[in-house]
Design a protein around this motif. Structure first.
Motif: not given
Length: 262
Positions: A34-42, A211-215
């Motif tokens: 439940x911790x997700x990327x809040x900015x642009x896709x990496x 850390x990536x788009x996957x989590x």
């Protein structure tokens, strides 16, 4: 962590790492749910050692501060009294801000002594100004066990780095959610360092963040070599399963053929 280890990890995905950590029987396979990327896709994963900062809720801050200010000889009784305080936390000097003292090249994990509570923790623990300073200091990413705010500012700082601003380092921000309320609305910074526990995953300074788009996946620093030693075979097995599926094989058959001996 060496440059060679970073290069080796970069061959894999966050899901590959969790497959390996599951095989090593680490809690939650290192994944921060439940911790997700809040900015642009990496464009590529952020792989870096972890720095930590801990907050406490204002409702318990005075009690926590008193415990932290006690003599070091009382550390055992302090911890027994709260089951929260980590004696390895370095308190900030009066007037100091944690964002000025984070190791460059790291990913900063921000947590609270009490752990995240959706109903109680309405305020953000990271905003645009702090993110800008962290980026200037050289922090590659921020992972927040809580909320963030100033989404446009966070995005602007990340985009500037991705577009080539060499004075900025921040490549992404991950968090549980968003808020409009600043950190002071509900929390107080306790200090730098110490352990951050997120849903059963214990994170210490020097552990490895992927850390990536996957989590976000955390690799304990003492298990990195173990993980790297088993990943090639796990990924190779999945590649062979994928090849069989393309040819029309059943998935149970493909799993038995390629994964059964792992």
């Amino acid at each position: 962590m060496t440059s060679a280890q970073i290069a080796e990890l970069s061959k894999y995905t966050a899901c590959d790492l969790s497959d390996g950590l599951l095989k090593l029987k680490l809690p939650r396979a290192g994944f921060l749910a439940d911790i997700t990327l809040q900015t642009s896709s990496t464009s590529s994963p952020i792989i870096a050692p972890i720095s930590t900062v801990l907050f406490t809720r204002i409702t318990s801050a005075s009690h926590t501060s008193a415990l932290l200010d006690a003599p070091l000889s009382a550390a055992k009784s302090r911890k027994q009294a709260t089951n929260l305080v980590d004696p390895s936390i370095m308190p900030l000097a009066p007037g100091a801000h944690f964002a000025d003292h984070i190791a460059p090249g790291s990913v900063l994990f921000i947590g609270s002594l009490e752990g995240y509570d959706r109903d109680l923790d309405f305020n953000a623990l990271l905003g645009g100004l702090i993110a800008l300073r962290l980026s200037k200091v050289g922090v590659k990413g921020v992972v927040v066990d809580g909320r963030v705010r100033d989404l446009k500012e966070l995005e602007s700082t990340v985009e500037a780095q991705l577009e080539g601003d060499k004075t900025l380092a921040l490549q992404g921000v991950w968090a549980r959610g968003r808020s409009t309320v600043g950190a002071g609305g509900g929390h107080k910074c306790v200090g730098i360092g110490g352990k951050v526990e997120i849903d059963g995953v214990v994170i210490e300074e020097g552990d490895i963040c992927f850390a990536s788009d996957d989590g976000v996946v955390v690799v304990p620093k003492g298990r990195l070599d173990d993980l790297l030693s088993i990943l090639p075979a796990l990924v190779d097995a999945d590649d062979k399963v994928r090849g069989d599926l393309v040819e029309g094989a059943g998935i149970a058959e493909a799993f038995a053929r390629h994964r059964g001996k792992l």
